[in-house]
Design an enzyme around this catalytic site. Sequence first.
Site, PDB file in Angstrom:
ATOM      1  N   CYS A 241      -0.724   0.802  -0.197  1.00 55.88           N
ATOM      2  CA  CYS A 241       0.667   1.547   0.074  1.00 55.88           C
ATOM      3  C   CYS A 241       0.396   2.934  -0.366  1.00 55.88           C
ATOM      4  O   CYS A 241       0.254   3.062  -1.439  1.00 55.88           O
ATOM      5  CB  CYS A 241       1.764   0.912  -0.773  1.00 55.88           C
ATOM      6  SG  CYS A 241       3.344   1.683  -0.086  1.00 55.88           S
TER       7      CYS A 241
ATOM      8  N   HIS B 294       6.992  -3.370  11.807  1.00 57.40           N
ATOM      9  CA  HIS B 294       5.770  -2.780  11.138  1.00 57.40           C
ATOM     10  C   HIS B 294       6.189  -3.130   9.613  1.00 57.40           C
ATOM     11  O   HIS B 294       6.681  -2.066   8.958  1.00 57.40           O
ATOM     12  CB  HIS B 294       5.414  -1.278  11.248  1.00 57.40           C
ATOM     13  CG  HIS B 294       4.070  -0.868  10.845  1.00 57.40           C
ATOM     14  ND1 HIS B 294       2.993  -0.525  11.541  1.00 57.40           N
ATOM     15  CD2 HIS B 294       3.927  -0.714   9.361  1.00 57.40           C
ATOM     16  CE1 HIS B 294       2.037  -0.172  10.774  1.00 57.40           C
ATOM     17  NE2 HIS B 294       2.526  -0.118   9.467  1.00 57.40           N
TER      18      HIS B 294
ATOM     19  N   HIS C  68       5.722  -3.980   5.528  1.00 57.91           N
ATOM     20  CA  HIS C  68       4.705  -3.730   4.384  1.00 57.91           C
ATOM     21  C   HIS C  68       4.932  -4.808   3.454  1.00 57.91           C
ATOM     22  O   HIS C  68       6.134  -5.291   3.304  1.00 57.91           O
ATOM     23  CB  HIS C  68       4.714  -2.495   3.835  1.00 57.91           C
ATOM     24  CG  HIS C  68       4.052  -1.153   4.803  1.00 57.91           C
ATOM     25  ND1 HIS C  68       3.345   0.058   4.278  1.00 57.91           N
ATOM     26  CD2 HIS C  68       3.376  -1.543   6.021  1.00 57.91           C
ATOM     27  CE1 HIS C  68       2.914   0.569   5.184  1.00 57.91           C
ATOM     28  NE2 HIS C  68       2.799  -0.209   6.171  1.00 57.91           N
TER      29      HIS C  68
END
Length: 314
Positions: A253, A220, A222
């Site tokens: 974020c 996952h 970012h």
Amino acid sequence: MRRPQVVPDASLPTSVTVYEVGPRDGLQNEDAVVPAAVKVELVRRLLDAGLPVVEATSLVHPRWVPQLADAEEVLGLLVDGLGDRARDLPVLVPNARGLDRALDLGLRHVAVFASATETFARRNLNTGLDEQWAMFEPVVSRALDAGMRVRGYVSMCFGDPWEGAVPLPQVVTAVRRLVDLGVWEVSLGDTIGVGTPGHVVRLLDSLNVAGVPDSVLALHAHDTYGQALANVLAALRHGVSTFDASAGGLGGCPYAESATGNLATEDLVWMLDGLGIATGVSLEPLVATSVWLGERLGKPSPSRVVRALSGVSV
Ligand code: MG
């Protein structure tokens, strides 16, 4: 619509699973609250674009995440529109109460969210790490007893905004614990986007040594610092073949003053298309969906691919 030239790499897998988290992880991190009907339309459009897995929402307490306070309404509308298969869409359950709600709705696939660090567990779950596991163990076992599939997330695998560097053994312990509880997959969360490719490889090596194969892992990533696709490629070369992504890069974020959080699904699919790796996802309807949603959120997608293909300027 423009497409990348396809130049396969024989050392990579021929297909990859894109696990779409936009309706849950994306929308929960957007300031704007969108109506249930828009959420339902988003899920439908993502499925129509060929995404094999779309995490629909979170059965979290509305006070914690007001953006997803209408989870029951959304799931009810999804069952109305898609029929029983809507109950196979994964839904996040943060605790026993969330699992009760999932059982009431007849859902068959849930996800639990663990922290690799003490500070994030305290901030996100309001518990320490020991209490986190004491809470999860009965949730996961009850879900498995009910015949559900359970996916696990581990957050802060590559760094923590309060603790800084996170020791690899601490991450390995958290992942191992979820696997031992019986989850079918663990998603390694680079929650603040500070991971770099060597770090990804080192973590995967450590997990393999601890008996956790790449086949039960997802990344996952970012894109806060522009490293998401580099990290995906490193994991892909290592042997991981499931990647989380959020349509249009939905969801900034939450722990950095950055518009860029989740890896955009379009950016991921563009790279995989170029590598000749099958995903089942069609870029054109996906980009159209992100443009459509951006209009509803009042801000354009931060995805480079969405911008390049749609002509939307920022
Ligand atoms: Mg995320």
